[in-house]
Design an enzyme around this catalytic site. Structure first.
Site, PDB file in Angstrom:
ATOM      1  N   HIS A 167      -1.902  -8.890   2.257  1.00  0.00           N
ATOM      2  CA  HIS A 167      -1.594  -7.582   2.876  1.00  0.00           C
ATOM      3  C   HIS A 167      -2.747  -7.213   3.831  1.00  0.00           C
ATOM      4  O   HIS A 167      -3.014  -7.958   4.770  1.00  0.00           O
ATOM      5  CB  HIS A 167      -1.349  -6.575   1.748  1.00  0.00           C
ATOM      6  N   HIS A 179       5.918 -12.528   7.988  1.00  0.00           N
ATOM      7  CA  HIS A 179       6.136 -11.158   7.514  1.00  0.00           C
ATOM      8  C   HIS A 179       7.327 -11.111   6.570  1.00  0.00           C
ATOM      9  O   HIS A 179       8.273 -11.886   6.723  1.00  0.00           O
ATOM     10  CB  HIS A 179       6.375 -10.198   8.688  1.00  0.00           C
ATOM     11  N   ASP A 185      -2.207  -8.215  11.957  1.00  0.00           N
ATOM     12  CA  ASP A 185      -3.555  -8.659  11.588  1.00  0.00           C
ATOM     13  C   ASP A 185      -4.048  -9.849  12.410  1.00  0.00           C
ATOM     14  O   ASP A 185      -5.239 -10.147  12.400  1.00  0.00           O
ATOM     15  CB  ASP A 185      -3.580  -9.012  10.099  1.00  0.00           C
ATOM     16  N   SER A 239       0.833  -1.216   0.000  1.00  0.00           N
ATOM     17  CA  SER A 239       0.000   0.000   0.000  1.00  0.00           C
ATOM     18  C   SER A 239       0.866   1.265   0.000  1.00  0.00           C
ATOM     19  O   SER A 239       0.554   2.246  -0.691  1.00  0.00           O
ATOM     20  CB  SER A 239      -0.963   0.006   1.187  1.00  0.00           C
ATOM     21  N   ARG A 263       3.040  -4.278  16.960  1.00  0.00           N
ATOM     22  CA  ARG A 263       1.649  -3.847  16.791  1.00  0.00           C
ATOM     23  C   ARG A 263       0.705  -4.941  17.308  1.00  0.00           C
ATOM     24  O   ARG A 263      -0.377  -4.665  17.815  1.00  0.00           O
ATOM     25  CB  ARG A 263       1.365  -3.543  15.312  1.00  0.00           C
TER      26      ARG A 263
HETATM   27  N1  AMX Z   1       1.514 -19.605   6.568  1.00  0.00           N
HETATM   28  C1  AMX Z   1       1.926 -20.496   5.638  1.00  0.00           C
HETATM   29  N2  AMX Z   1       2.988 -20.296   4.845  1.00  0.00           N
HETATM   30  C2  AMX Z   1       3.671 -19.151   4.987  1.00  0.00           C
HETATM   31  C3  AMX Z   1       3.323 -18.177   5.937  1.00  0.00           C
HETATM   32  C4  AMX Z   1       2.178 -18.432   6.746  1.00  0.00           C
HETATM   33  N3  AMX Z   1       1.728 -17.560   7.649  1.00  0.00           N
HETATM   34  N4  AMX Z   1       4.194 -17.160   5.866  1.00  0.00           N
HETATM   35  C5  AMX Z   1       5.054 -17.469   4.876  1.00  0.00           C
HETATM   36  N5  AMX Z   1       4.737 -18.666   4.340  1.00  0.00           N
HETATM   37  C6  AMX Z   1       5.348 -19.319   3.186  1.00  0.00           C
HETATM   38  C7  AMX Z   1       5.187 -18.445   1.960  1.00  0.00           C
HETATM   39  O1  AMX Z   1       3.882 -18.612   1.400  1.00  0.00           O
HETATM   40  C8  AMX Z   1       6.295 -18.938   1.065  1.00  0.00           C
HETATM   41  O2  AMX Z   1       5.887 -20.172   0.495  1.00  0.00           O
HETATM   42  P1  AMX Z   1       6.237 -20.531  -1.038  1.00  0.00           P
HETATM   43  O3  AMX Z   1       7.711 -20.401  -1.151  1.00  0.00           O
HETATM   44  O4  AMX Z   1       5.718 -21.904  -1.191  1.00  0.00           O
HETATM   45  O5  AMX Z   1       5.507 -19.521  -1.869  1.00  0.00           O
HETATM   46  C9  AMX Z   1       7.403 -19.239   2.084  1.00  0.00           C
HETATM   47  O6  AMX Z   1       6.751 -19.431   3.351  1.00  0.00           O
HETATM   48  C10 AMX Z   1       8.419 -18.132   2.219  1.00  0.00           C
HETATM   49  O7  AMX Z   1       7.762 -16.920   2.574  1.00  0.00           O
HETATM   50  P2  AMX Z   1       8.483 -15.839   3.498  1.00  0.00           P
HETATM   51  O8  AMX Z   1       9.746 -15.457   2.847  1.00  0.00           O
HETATM   52  O9  AMX Z   1       8.528 -16.334   4.896  1.00  0.00           O
HETATM   53  O10 AMX Z   1       7.408 -14.668   3.493  1.00  0.00           O
HETATM   54  P3  AMX Z   1       7.105 -13.605   2.334  1.00  0.00           P
HETATM   55  O11 AMX Z   1       7.971 -12.422   2.568  1.00  0.00           O
HETATM   56  O12 AMX Z   1       7.164 -14.198   0.979  1.00  0.00           O
HETATM   57  O13 AMX Z   1       5.589 -13.256   2.628  1.00  0.00           O
HETATM   58  C11 AMX Z   1       3.685 -12.763   3.938  1.00  0.00           C
HETATM   59  C12 AMX Z   1       5.184 -12.499   3.723  1.00  0.00           C
HETATM   60  C13 AMX Z   1       3.185 -11.798   5.005  1.00  0.00           C
HETATM   61  C14 AMX Z   1       2.945 -12.482   2.626  1.00  0.00           C
HETATM   62  C15 AMX Z   1       3.486 -14.235   4.377  1.00  0.00           C
HETATM   63  O14 AMX Z   1       4.124 -14.448   5.617  1.00  0.00           O
HETATM   64  C16 AMX Z   1       2.016 -14.624   4.487  1.00  0.00           C
HETATM   65  O15 AMX Z   1       1.428 -14.997   3.467  1.00  0.00           O
HETATM   66  N6  AMX Z   1       1.400 -14.536   5.719  1.00  0.00           N
HETATM   67  C17 AMX Z   1      -0.016 -14.759   5.878  1.00  0.00           C
HETATM   68  C18 AMX Z   1      -0.807 -13.567   5.384  1.00  0.00           C
HETATM   69  C19 AMX Z   1      -0.659 -12.366   6.287  1.00  0.00           C
HETATM   70  O16 AMX Z   1      -0.772 -12.475   7.500  1.00  0.00           O
HETATM   71  N7  AMX Z   1      -0.442 -11.193   5.694  1.00  0.00           N
HETATM   72  C20 AMX Z   1      -0.399  -9.921   6.437  1.00  0.00           C
HETATM   73  C21 AMX Z   1       0.989  -9.350   6.565  1.00  0.00           C
HETATM   74  C22 AMX Z   1       0.960  -8.002   7.264  1.00  0.00           C
HETATM   75  C23 AMX Z   1       0.245  -6.992   6.435  1.00  0.00           C
HETATM   76  O17 AMX Z   1       0.671  -6.634   5.337  1.00  0.00           O
HETATM   77  N8  AMX Z   1      -0.875  -6.494   6.863  1.00  0.00           N
END
Ligand code: AMX
Length: 434
Positions: A271, A317, A372, A241, A326
């Site tokens: 996000h 994250h 979140d 964002s 937070r």
């Molecule tokens: N549950 C399951 N798998 C997860 C995970 C979770 N909470 N967090 C990361 N992973 C997985 C990723 O999907 C990725 O898998 P892939 O290689 O098969 O695609 C792998 O672990 C590596 O990811 P990462 O390097 O740890 O994280 P990232 O920087 O790529 O992604 C985020 C960060 C937030 C998108 C991810 O942790 C996620 O999807 N979390 C759940 C959604 C969430 O809570 N989002 C909100 C974040 C805060 C915000 O912006 N408001």
């Protein structure tokens, strides 16, 4: 005492000089090595943006102009009888780097109130929007439609000197922040209630008025809003964002169109929509484990989420590597105001179990909860149970974080953003890879 605009304008010459001197001394120095994995990997760790309001430390979490969340809570001005900071003060801090006085924040609250009227066509558009259109899509529609109010777009059309851009971006930003609660409240009241939005009171702070407009009149809900709107503001520049608002703004699209673009990004489940996803996930967990569910059941549910190829929402994250402060701030709020709320107990139980289960998956870089994982439960307690609305609250707050930087972008005279891309063919050729 100086107003916000005067304070920012006074700080600007020094800031611009500092940037100039820094660039003159080190402008051609190497900042870091980039790798091909960074390019394919969503630019993780690649330093490619200037963002003055906040910097995120992987271990310690967010610092707003150098202040942690507990420091912000202590130092920012508060409403009478309140223990939460006012988000209006946060906007001041993010823009200027200075902690405002109570009088300055009060004046800013009053100014926002005075700017809060919506043009009729925006309420009309929302009145004709299907109720089943996601609230975030409605918000984006409405913010785009507010473009009619942009003093920046009008001044640019008339012919505007580059050195004056920021003044109009400032005016638009204040207008936008002022109008967002009414837009957000109309969406909430239209979709989930009777469509009637309560009048606001010029003597109340922004969060108290927004609470009233949503239809929640308790002082405790206003306290929640003050905290909520303060902690969701800013999380440095690379999140979708923030980055999107900045990127679109670099084309000199107005703050309205730039912020709407950022909100479109916030609407995604990885996000801002994660707060909605968390609630759905928790309620399903509650249903699955029933009244007597224990550790083993929560563990099984977590494993089932992972093995079905889904993410555990609210955990992980891109930058953080510890519990999000937070999250901790919201946990403290819950411990104070709703310690016995069953859904809060469930959130705490998940917090005890999930990090261990997530850490078993080596690919997950951060097994700890983010912002979140906690926000929805607080809203549930006060009766704001409509999960699909949660990201709209995040958006109202996010405007307080991304608009200061948009003003700063134009004040610094930053250029159109236009990074270089390569094709896989071109990369292969570069490395003579066959
Ligand atoms: N549950 C399951 N798998 C997860 C995970 C979770 N909470 N967090 C990361 N992973 C997985 C990723 O999907 C990725 O898998 P892939 O290689 O098969 O695609 C792998 O672990 C590596 O990811 P990462 O390097 O740890 O994280 P990232 O920087 O790529 O992604 C985020 C960060 C937030 C998108 C991810 O942790 C996620 O999807 N979390 C759940 C959604 C969430 O809570 N989002 C909100 C974040 C805060 C915000 O912006 N408001």
């Amino acid at each position: 005492e100086p107003t916000l605009k005067e304070t920012f304008a006074a700080s600007l010459p020094h800031k611009i000089e500092q940037v100039k001197a820094l660039r003159a001394a080190h402008g051609e120095d190497k900042l870091q090595e980039t790798t091909m994995n960074m390019v394919y990997g969503g630019q993780r760790g690649m330093i490619n943006l200037i963002w003055e309001g906040s910097v995120l430390d992987p271990e310690e979490g967010i610092k707003f102009r150098g202040y942690s969340i507990p420091e912000i809570s202590e130092k920012l001005p508060k409403a009478p009888n309140s223990s939460q900071p006012l988000p209006e003060g946060m906007f001041w801090l993010l823009l200027t780097g200075e902690i405002p006085t109570a009088a300055q924040v009060k004046a800013l609250s009053a100014e926002l109130h005075a700017r809060s009227t919506l043009p009729e066509h925006v309420s009309e558009i929302l009145a004709h929007t299907p109720k089943d259109l996601h609230p975030m899509a409605q918000l984006c529609l409405a913010v785009n439609a507010l473009e009619s109010e942009s003093s920046f777009a009008k001044a640019y059309d008339r012919g505007l000197a580059k050195s004056d851009y920021w003044q109009y971006v400032f005016e638009d930003s204040l207008d936008l922040i002022a109008k967002l609660p009414t837009v957000a409240a109309i969406i909430y009241r239209n979709v989930f209630h009777d469509g009637v939005v309560a009048a606001t009171d010029a003597n109340l702070d922004y969060s108290a008025n927004f609470s009233k407009q949503l239809g929640y009149n308790s002082e405790e809900f206003a306290e929640l809003m003050r905290m909520y709107l303060t902690i969701h503001t800013d999380h440095e520049g690379g999140n979708v964002s923030a980055h999107t608002t900045h990127l679109v703004g670099s084309t000199l699209s107005s703050p309205y169109l730039s912020l709407a673009a950022g909100f479109n990004g916030l609407a995604g489940p990885l996000h801002g929509k994660a707060n909605q996803e968390v609630l759905g996930w928790l309620l399903k967990l509650k249903e699955v484990i029933g009244a007597n569910g224990g550790k083993a059941e929560v563990e099984a549910y977590l494993r089932e989420t992972l093995s079905s190829g889904r993410v555990v929402p609210g955990y992980g994250h891109a930058v953080l590597r510890k519990t999000d402060p937070r999250y901790s701030a919201q946990r403290l709020f819950a411990q104070k105001h709703l310690p016995d709320f069953p859904l809060f107990k469930l959130v705490s139980q998940v917090y005890e179990i999930a990090p261990k289960i997530l850490a078993e998956k080596q690919k997950i870089k951060n097994p700890w909860p983010n912002v979140d994982a906690h926000s929805g439960v607080l809203l549930q307690y006060y009766g704001l149970t409509e999960q699909s609305y949660y990201t709209v609250l995040f958006a109202v707050s996010r405007a307080f974080g991304v608009l200061p930087q948009l003003i700063i972008d134009r004040a610094y005279g930053l250029p159109l953003e236009r990074p270089k891309s390569f094709s896989t063919e071109k990369l292969a050729e570069k490395f003579k890879f066959k």
